[in-house]
Structure formats: structure tokens, C-alpha cells
Design an enzyme around this catalytic site. Structure first.
Site, PDB file in Angstrom:
ATOM      1  N   LYS A 116       0.844  -1.210   0.000  1.00 28.63           N
ATOM      2  CA  LYS A 116       0.000   0.000   0.000  1.00 28.63           C
ATOM      3  C   LYS A 116       0.870   1.249   0.000  1.00 28.63           C
ATOM      4  O   LYS A 116       1.947   1.271   0.622  1.00 28.63           O
ATOM      5  CB  LYS A 116      -0.892  -0.025   1.235  1.00 28.63           C
ATOM      6  CG  LYS A 116      -1.940   1.104   1.322  1.00 28.63           C
ATOM      7  CD  LYS A 116      -2.783   0.918   2.571  1.00 28.63           C
ATOM      8  CE  LYS A 116      -3.828   2.031   2.690  1.00 28.63           C
ATOM      9  NZ  LYS A 116      -4.625   1.881   3.935  1.00 28.63           N
ATOM     10  N   SER A 165      -9.465   2.062   3.305  1.00 29.26           N
ATOM     11  CA  SER A 165      -8.640   2.790   2.371  1.00 29.26           C
ATOM     12  C   SER A 165      -7.656   1.907   1.585  1.00 29.26           C
ATOM     13  O   SER A 165      -7.008   2.416   0.665  1.00 29.26           O
ATOM     14  CB  SER A 165      -7.855   3.875   3.104  1.00 29.26           C
ATOM     15  OG  SER A 165      -7.034   3.314   4.080  1.00 29.26           O
ATOM     16  N   SER A 176      -9.549  -0.387   7.450  1.00 27.16           N
ATOM     17  CA  SER A 176      -9.053  -0.185   6.085  1.00 27.16           C
ATOM     18  C   SER A 176      -8.353  -1.359   5.438  1.00 27.16           C
ATOM     19  O   SER A 176      -8.007  -1.274   4.265  1.00 27.16           O
ATOM     20  CB  SER A 176      -8.108   1.029   6.045  1.00 27.16           C
ATOM     21  OG  SER A 176      -8.858   2.208   6.239  1.00 27.16           O
TER      22      SER A 176
END
Lengths: 480, 102
Positions: free
Chosen positions: A80, A155, A179
Site C-alpha cells: 500500500k 482505504s 481499512s
């Protein structure tokens, strides 16, 4: 070669060990698929082709010389974009960090590289981790690979979509309020938020420091346990990291007979759709059939989790994001007359709307006259939630709930009102503020979209979560 | 529960000043409305009105701190690569106290 991209990480590890294909061939296969298909999905912000192939060749050389580093040697993994990887742009999906190349690896990335893993690239996310749909990235939208008219979740939407679309067998994400778990659920993958402190936060760009956790998204439970084991451990550079043993993957098949599984009724409210409830309850029935004791419990303070989370996380974000001022790194405004204007213009131009909203809420909650009524009360609520979990774990070994009150929603559906989006975190936020581990795994479908089931356990009980998740996964057959 | 706006535009502008953010006239109206919506969302916590900090004695403890031992870090050269503007091994910024920028 494209058929093998649906294999699990551990299947790849066995194939590499058996010489079925090389790490370079495997990396090229994933890179080729990303090149071909990611235009439709938008999972990646940066693909590190050259460094990935170099790492893969180095893995093949080690293996040829009998010096393989273990299960992760030669395995491609996506990361990420709020987790620093040296030499690869890390933007947190924000204009504020557009072009920023970190001079160091995050501790989790360091550990993956030491294990021989191949970092494929950086995945898209909601800006600075603030969002639940991956629609708040400054650069692109990530679509759900199962239905591209729907969101991938957030996210860590890019990481979840990358795994679901077979761009990588596994990905790192970060989880502050859900997330990792929520996008994992939306994309039909396994997502683990470990106990706070399991994985060093060194090199994870801070959102809310008391809540942030690096987590793992994978296609199988065993893969997830393997990778979490590799990235966990004490790190002197993160004072909150734990030295508790991280041996998760050697007791997966113990089954669930005798385990006490509680269903908090507050997480099965009318806010949860009928389709999601039905899929989750079917899974609960499977656990009963497998010998677990499943029963409803009540945790009344959970209703305060969501407002407490948004106040605390926003307050911490307002402090953490104060470092982005145009001075040492990131976006610097072109026109300013003095230092104060440099700060204000850089920040106003660099941050997106949702980030600004959260900074404003956090600044408000911490300001004189409002601190006691909002932030201090949020801290009290957080403590009440922790005590509720403590009491619940006196009666149960695990807690089970939906991961999200609904399946992946359509793109743009929740853009109108900020709090409309926040409500999708209702099931994930309690485990975040309690600091306990929580895992999401697929348990069925609703209208063709995957439904995620969430398991929560006592602090440092990841082995128990994996054991229970493995039992369900085996009983239902792996989703892919 | 009735959604009564707590903050006005002036309040939003004061918070923006603290947060080092700038909004256009239209945007400050929107952010003020969003803030009020978020504050109303958080108003569930008013149920804790009767509780005080002393009811949570010892709950809000600091995490343990590591020993403050100097060690090798990232080089000045590497760190300066990320800065927009640097000079003689330092990051350049507008003059803090009066006068023109360098």
C-alpha cells in the site's frame, strides 16, 4: 502462465522450490497481467518493474546456489502506498507527497525483502488512509474487480483489488478503522488487522498513531498467516511494537471444537443488510456444526465506537499531518510572501477535501473550549469499549460479526455526505479502538457480491483467529 | 435528535487558521456545514456527560518509551533530496522574521 496467477502464495512457494518455474518467470507473469488489466481496475499507483525483476533474479540465483531464504523467497507482493519502500515513490495517494521517494524501507518492507520477497509496486488508497471506498485518492479510482461499477473499499482498496484481480498473491495494507478488513470483504479476499503493536509502524506514514496497524490481504488464510508472521516482531524504532511470539501458521488445522464464539447483537442491527446477515449467520451455523458453541452477547458501549473513533482519529491526524508544511518534503506552493503563507498555501493545495475535513474536525476537537466535551469524552468512550471487550472475552474465545453492514456499494453512491460514508465502518471500528486483532474472510455472497465475516479475538490471539478462519475456509472451499 | 448547528462561518475560519488551511468563501461554507454534520454525528458521546476523568483513573497511560540512544540514521544528503530547495546542506525556506525570501 496466466492460469498459475490464481495460485496461492504457498502454492507458488512449493512450485518455486520444485523448480516448476523461476521467480523471474513468476514476476514477469504478474507484471504482464498488471500491464494488461490494471487499466480497467486502477489498483497500482507505481509498478516497480525493474527492481522487482532484479529481486526475482537474485532469488533465482540464491535458490540455484542452495541458499533459499524460505517460503517468501521469490514471492511477489504489493504494498500500500502509505508504507515506505526505498526508491519507489510513496505518495499516500496525495498531491501533498506527489513525487516523494523515501530514502528508507518501512520495517515491514525490510522484513519482506530480507525474506526474499519481490516488491511489485505500490497500490492505490484513499488519501492518507482517510476513506472507505478508494474514491478519495488524488490520482485515480480503484474499481472492484468483481463488478467494476462498484468500489473496491478503502482505504486499502488498491491492495485488496490487486489480490482479487490476481495482480499479486498477497498485499500489505494498513488498518486504522477497518481499512484492511472492509476492502478485503468487498473484494472477496482474506484481510487481517493484527493486534496493535504486532507489526512495527516504522515507515508507515502516520494517520492516527494509536490506531494504525499494518495488515495483510491474501487469497487464503494460510498465506495470510505466513506473511503476517514474516512482518511481525519487536522493532526498536517503534516504541509501541511488541516482542510477543509471532508463530501463526503451524496450528491452523486445530479446528473449532469447544471454542466459544459470541455474536455481539449491536453489530447485527438494522443497519446491516438482510443479505449480509443471512450469509454471516450461515457461517455461524457452520461453526456450530463444527463443534463451536455460538451464542448472542451484548456489548452496549459498541454504539459509541464510531463517533469516538472519528474524533480520536481526526484529532491524531490533525497532529500527524501538521508535518506536511511544504518545507522538508512534498508539495510546496509556488506563490507565497512569507513562511506562514508557505505553510497555508502548500497544505491547502496539497490536501484533498476529505483530509481537510478530518484535519478540521481534529483541530476542533482538540481546541480550547471543546476539548473536554469532545476529545476527552471520546477517550472515555474508547476505554468503555475496551472494558466491554474484556468482559466479552471472559465469556467467549472469539467474537463474530459482519465485516461491513453491506456489500461493495456503487461508485459515487456515498459521495454526497461524509457521515454516510463513515457509517460503513460501524462493524470494524470497535476492534480498532480496542487494539485487538480482527480478521475478515469471505463467507458467502449477496446479489453476486462477496460478503465478509469478521472474527475478533483477545490481544495477541491471531493464532486462534487463523485457526477459526481456516476451519470455515476449508469447510466452504477456498473462494477462488 | 435535532441537528442544531454548533459552529458558524467565523468559527470555521478560526479552526482553519489553527489548522493552517485556507478555504474560499464557497468552500468555507461547505466545510462549516460538513463540520456541523460531523459534530452532530459525534453527539452520541453526550451520553457520557455524567462521567469524569477520575472515573477512568490510570486508564489513559502512555506507551513505554525506548532508551534515548544515538545511532546512525539517514544521511543529510539523502534527506535533502526530498526538499524542494536547499542551500549549503540546509533546507531553504522564506525568511521567518521580516524581509524578502532568499
Amino acid at each position: 502462465m496466466s492460469d498459475i496467477l490464481k495460485r496461492t502464495l504457498l502454492e507458488h512457494a512449493r512450485a518455486l522450490s520444485a523448480g516448476e518455474y523461476s521467480a523471474e518467470e513468476l514476476a514477469r507473469a504478474y507484471l504482464s497481467r498488471i500491464d494488461e488489466k490494471d487499466k480497467e481496475i486502477g489498483a497500482f499507483l507505481a509498478v516497480a518493474e525493474e527492481s522487482a525483476l532484479n529481486a526475482a533474479r537474485a532469488s533465482d540465483k540464491r535458490r540455484a546456489e542452495g541458499r533459499s531464504l524460505g517460503l517468501l523467497d521469490g514471492i511477489p507482493i504489493a504494498v500500500k502506498d502509505n508504507i515506505c519502500a526505498k526508491g519507489i515513490a510513496t505518495t499516500c495517494a496525495s498531491k501533498m507527497l506527489d513525487g516523494y521517494i523515501p530514502p528508507y524501507d518501512a520495517a515491514a518492507v525490510e522484513r519482506l525483502r530480507l525474506a526474499g520477497a519481490v516488491i511489485l509496486g505500490k497500490t492505490n488508497m484513499d488519501e492518507f488512509g482517510m476513506g472507505s471506498s478508494c474514491e478519495k485518492s488524488a490520482f485515480k479510482l480503484t474499481k472492484n474487480p468483481i463488478d467494476t461499477s462498484r468500489v473496491a473499499g478503502g482505504s486499502s482498496g488498491g491492495s485488496a483489488a490487486a489480490v482479487a484481480a490476481s495482480f499479486a498473491p498477497c498485499a500489505l495494507g494498513s488498518d486504522t478503522g477497518g481499512s484492511v478488513r472492509q476492502p478485503a470483504a468487498f473484494c472477496g479476499t482474506v484481510g487481517m488487522k493484527p493486534t496493535y503493536g504486532r507489526v512495527s509502524r516504522y515507515g508507515l506514514v502516520a494517520f492516527a498513531s494509536s490506531l494504525d496497524c499494518i495488515g495483510v490481504i491474501s487469497t487464503s488464510v494460510a498465506d495470510n498467516a505466513t506473511v503476517l508472521g514474516a512482518i511481525s516482531g519487536k522493532d526498536a524504532r517503534d516504541a509501541t511494537s511488541s516482542d510477543r511470539e509471532a508463530d501463526f501458521d503451524n496450528r491452523l488445522d486445530l479446528g473449532v471444537s469447544g471454542l466459544r464464539i459470541g455474536l455481539p447483537k449491536e453489530l447485527f442491527s438494522d443497519a446491516v443488510s438482510d443479505g449480509v446477515k443471512s450469509a454471516v449467520m450461515s457461517a455461524a451455523e457452520i461453526y456450530e456444526r463444527l463443534g463451536a458453541k455460538v451464542f448472542e452477547i451484548s456489548m452496549p458501549s459498541l454504539d459509541m465506537s464510531l463517533p469516538a473513533y472519528y474524533l480520536i482519529s481526526s484529532a491524531e491526524a490533525s497532529s500527524n499531518l501538521a508535518r506536511f508544511d511544504g518545507v522538508r518534503y512534498g508539495c510546496r506552493a509556488e506563490k507565497y510572501s512569507d513562511i506562514n503563507e508557505l505553510y497555508i498555501r502548500s497544505r491547502s493545495e496539497g490536501f484533498g477535501d476529505e483530509v481537510k475535513r478530518r484535519i478540521m474536525l481534529g483541530t476542533f476537537a482538540l481546541s480550547a473550549g471543546y476539548y473536554d466535551k469532545y476529545y476527552a469524552k471520546a477517550q472515555m468512550a474508547e476505554e468503555l469499549v475496551r472494558r466491554d471487550f474484556e468482559r466479552a472475552f471472559g465469556e467467549c474465545d472469539l467474537l463474530l460479526s459482519p465485516t461491513s453492514p453491506e456489500v461493495a456499494f456503487h461508485i459515487g453512491e456515498k459521495s454526497g455526505s461524509p457521515t454516510n460514508m463513515y457509517a460503513s465502518d460501524i462493524c470494524t471500528v470497535p476492534a480498532s479502538i480496542a487494539g485487538i486483532p480482527a480478521l475478515s474472510l469471505p463467507c458467502g455472497a449477496d446479489g453476486g457480491m462477496p460478503v465478509g465475516l469478521q472474527l475478533m479475538g483477545r490481544a495477541f490471539s491471531e493464532s486462534t483467529l487463523y485457526r477459526a478462519a481456516y476451519a470455515l475456509e476449508r469447510e466452504r472451499g477456498r473462494e477462488r | 435528535m435535532e441537528n442544531k448547528a454548533l459552529l458558524n462561518i467565523g468559527d470555521a475560519e478560526r479552526i482553519a487558521e489553527l489548522a493552517k488551511l485556507d478555504f474560499s468563501a464557497l468552500d468555507v461554507e461547505r466545510i462549516c456545514s460538513d463540520l456541523n454534520e460531523m459534530i452532530f454525528f459525534a453527539s452520541r458521546l453526550s451520553e457520557l456527560e455524567k462521567l469524569e476523568k477520575k472515573d477512568f483513573e490510570g486508564s489513559f497511560s502512555l506507551s513505554s518509551l525506548r532508551e534515548d540512544k544515538p545511532s546512525l540514521g539517514i544521511s543529510r544528503e539523502e534527506l535533502l533530496r526530498s526538499a524542494e530547495s536547499s542551500c549549503d546542506g540546509f533546507i531553504s525556506v522564506p525568511r521567518v522574521i521580516g524581509g524578502e525570501s532568499r
